[in-house]
Design a protein around this motif. Structure first.
Motif, PDB file in Angstrom:
ATOM      1  N   ARG A  27       0.808  -1.194   0.000  1.00 31.94           N
ATOM      2  CA  ARG A  27       0.000   0.000   0.000  1.00 31.94           C
ATOM      3  C   ARG A  27       0.854   1.261   0.000  1.00 31.94           C
ATOM      4  NH1 ARG A  27      -3.870   2.921   3.322  1.00 31.94           N
ATOM      5  NH2 ARG A  27      -5.942   2.807   2.375  1.00 31.94           N
ATOM      6  N   SER A  28       0.310   2.318  -0.528  1.00 29.87           N
ATOM      7  CA  SER A  28       0.913   3.653  -0.474  1.00 29.87           C
ATOM      8  C   SER A  28       2.310   3.699  -1.075  1.00 29.87           C
ATOM      9  CB  SER A  28       0.938   4.151   0.976  1.00 29.87           C
ATOM     10  OG  SER A  28      -0.363   4.214   1.518  1.00 29.87           O
ATOM     11  N   PHE A  29       2.424   3.251  -2.323  1.00 24.55           N
ATOM     12  CA  PHE A  29       3.681   3.331  -3.050  1.00 24.55           C
ATOM     13  C   PHE A  29       4.225   4.746  -3.078  1.00 24.55           C
ATOM     14  CE2 PHE A  29       5.910   3.983  -7.108  1.00 24.55           C
ATOM     15  CZ  PHE A  29       6.918   3.038  -6.999  1.00 24.55           C
ATOM     16  N   ASN A  30       3.362   5.715  -3.162  1.00 22.17           N
ATOM     17  CA  ASN A  30       3.776   7.108  -3.264  1.00 22.17           C
ATOM     18  C   ASN A  30       4.414   7.640  -1.982  1.00 22.17           C
ATOM     19  OD1 ASN A  30       3.943   9.383  -5.032  1.00 22.17           O
ATOM     20  ND2 ASN A  30       2.308  10.373  -3.855  1.00 22.17           N
ATOM     21  N   ASN A  31       4.348   6.889  -0.897  1.00 13.93           N
ATOM     22  CA  ASN A  31       4.953   7.302   0.365  1.00 13.93           C
ATOM     23  C   ASN A  31       6.409   6.880   0.512  1.00 13.93           C
ATOM     24  OD1 ASN A  31       2.542   8.460   1.193  1.00 13.93           O
ATOM     25  ND2 ASN A  31       1.883   6.651   2.341  1.00 13.93           N
ATOM     26  N   TYR A  32       6.973   6.213  -0.497  1.00 12.39           N
ATOM     27  CA  TYR A  32       8.305   5.640  -0.389  1.00 12.39           C
ATOM     28  C   TYR A  32       9.280   6.282  -1.354  1.00 12.39           C
ATOM     29  CZ  TYR A  32       6.117   2.029   2.412  1.00 12.39           C
ATOM     30  OH  TYR A  32       5.431   1.357   3.395  1.00 12.39           O
ATOM     31  N   SER A  52      12.861  10.523  -5.064  1.00 11.39           N
ATOM     32  CA  SER A  52      11.957  10.775  -3.958  1.00 11.39           C
ATOM     33  C   SER A  52      10.512  10.620  -4.393  1.00 11.39           C
ATOM     34  CB  SER A  52      12.183  12.186  -3.409  1.00 11.39           C
ATOM     35  OG  SER A  52      11.616  13.158  -4.269  1.00 11.39           O
ATOM     36  N   VAL A  53       9.617  10.679  -3.413  1.00 14.80           N
ATOM     37  CA  VAL A  53       8.189  10.619  -3.716  1.00 14.80           C
ATOM     38  C   VAL A  53       7.751  11.817  -4.542  1.00 14.80           C
ATOM     39  CG1 VAL A  53       7.678   9.242  -1.684  1.00 14.80           C
ATOM     40  CG2 VAL A  53       7.578  11.728  -1.535  1.00 14.80           C
ATOM     41  N   ASN A  54       8.524  12.896  -4.498  1.00 21.55           N
ATOM     42  CA  ASN A  54       8.230  14.093  -5.269  1.00 21.55           C
ATOM     43  C   ASN A  54       8.911  14.119  -6.631  1.00 21.55           C
ATOM     44  OD1 ASN A  54       6.659  15.196  -3.141  1.00 21.55           O
ATOM     45  ND2 ASN A  54       8.532  15.926  -2.144  1.00 21.55           N
ATOM     46  N   GLY A  55       9.641  13.064  -6.966  1.00 21.79           N
ATOM     47  CA  GLY A  55      10.295  12.994  -8.254  1.00 21.79           C
ATOM     48  C   GLY A  55      11.669  13.626  -8.312  1.00 21.79           C
ATOM     49  N   VAL A  56      12.239  13.979  -7.169  1.00 25.17           N
ATOM     50  CA  VAL A  56      13.584  14.527  -7.127  1.00 25.17           C
ATOM     51  C   VAL A  56      14.582  13.378  -7.139  1.00 25.17           C
ATOM     52  CG1 VAL A  56      15.228  15.925  -5.836  1.00 25.17           C
ATOM     53  CG2 VAL A  56      12.808  16.564  -5.901  1.00 25.17           C
ATOM     54  N   SER A  57      15.516  13.397  -8.070  1.00 27.29           N
ATOM     55  CA  SER A  57      16.447  12.294  -8.238  1.00 27.29           C
ATOM     56  C   SER A  57      17.881  12.706  -7.943  1.00 27.29           C
ATOM     57  CB  SER A  57      16.353  11.726  -9.653  1.00 27.29           C
ATOM     58  OG  SER A  57      16.660  12.713 -10.616  1.00 27.29           O
ATOM     59  N   THR A  58      18.681  11.713  -7.588  1.00 25.70           N
ATOM     60  CA  THR A  58      20.101  11.909  -7.385  1.00 25.70           C
ATOM     61  C   THR A  58      20.841  10.699  -7.947  1.00 25.70           C
ATOM     62  OG1 THR A  58      21.809  12.464  -5.754  1.00 25.70           O
ATOM     63  CG2 THR A  58      20.124  10.892  -5.075  1.00 25.70           C
ATOM     64  N   TYR A  59      22.069  10.933  -8.443  1.00 30.22           N
ATOM     65  CA  TYR A  59      22.829   9.901  -9.123  1.00 30.22           C
ATOM     66  C   TYR A  59      24.249   9.837  -8.600  1.00 30.22           C
ATOM     67  CZ  TYR A  59      19.126  10.106 -12.643  1.00 30.22           C
ATOM     68  OH  TYR A  59      17.915  10.080 -13.292  1.00 30.22           O
ATOM     69  N   ALA A  60      24.808   8.640  -8.646  1.00 25.67           N
ATOM     70  CA  ALA A  60      26.229   8.504  -8.411  1.00 25.67           C
ATOM     71  C   ALA A  60      26.995   9.159  -9.547  1.00 25.67           C
ATOM     72  CB  ALA A  60      26.615   7.029  -8.302  1.00 25.67           C
ATOM     73  N   ASP A  61      28.166   9.697  -9.237  1.00 30.53           N
ATOM     74  CA  ASP A  61      28.970  10.355 -10.263  1.00 30.53           C
ATOM     75  C   ASP A  61      29.291   9.415 -11.425  1.00 30.53           C
ATOM     76  OD1 ASP A  61      30.982  12.380  -7.974  1.00 30.53           O
ATOM     77  OD2 ASP A  61      28.989  12.696  -8.808  1.00 30.53           O
TER      78      ASP A  61
END
Length: 123
Positions: A27-32, A52-61
């Motif tokens: 349940r609540s996939f959007n919470n993870y 993130s749940v808000n669509g903010v991403s980060t990447y390894a160099d």
């Protein structure tokens, strides 16, 4: 509670592309917050990317500019599109998840882990 199942791994030529997916049940996939780690034989597990749940991403160099992480909350699915693959990308890739907004890069911050899917990039 979240169960994660990766798919899409396989054998690919150097310079090629491959997309991995991770199906999340519960349940609540959007919470993870969700992400990807990888581990090659003889090497430590390393961070690849997270979103993130808000669509903010980060990447390894090491993968910035080559990999793109995304999520489809309606389908409860996480993706990573991998391009310009190198033999150094060969590893078992793990889907991970944690409850909350933050997208840390440390493995111990993620409580849910999939079983992994093998990606092999030939020279």
């Amino acid at each position: 509670q979240v169960q994660l199942v990766e798919s899409g791994g396989g054998l690919v030529q150097a310079g090629g592309s491959l997309t991995l997916s991770c199906a999340a049940s519960g349940r609540s996939f959007n919470n993870y917050a969700m992400g990807w780690f990888r581990q090659a034989p003889g090497k430590e597990r390393e961070f690849v990317a997270a979103i993130s749940v808000n669509g903010v991403s980060t990447y390894a160099d090491s993968v910035t500019g080559r990999f793109t992480i995304s999520r489809d909350n309606a389908k409860n699915t996480l993706y990573v599109k991998m391009g310009s693959l190198k033999p150094e990308d060969t590893a078992v890739y793990y889907c991970v998840a944690r409850h909350g907004i933050a997208v840390p890069t440390s493995a111990n911050a993620y409580v849910y882990w999939g079983q992994g899917t093998q990606v092999t990039v030939s020279g």
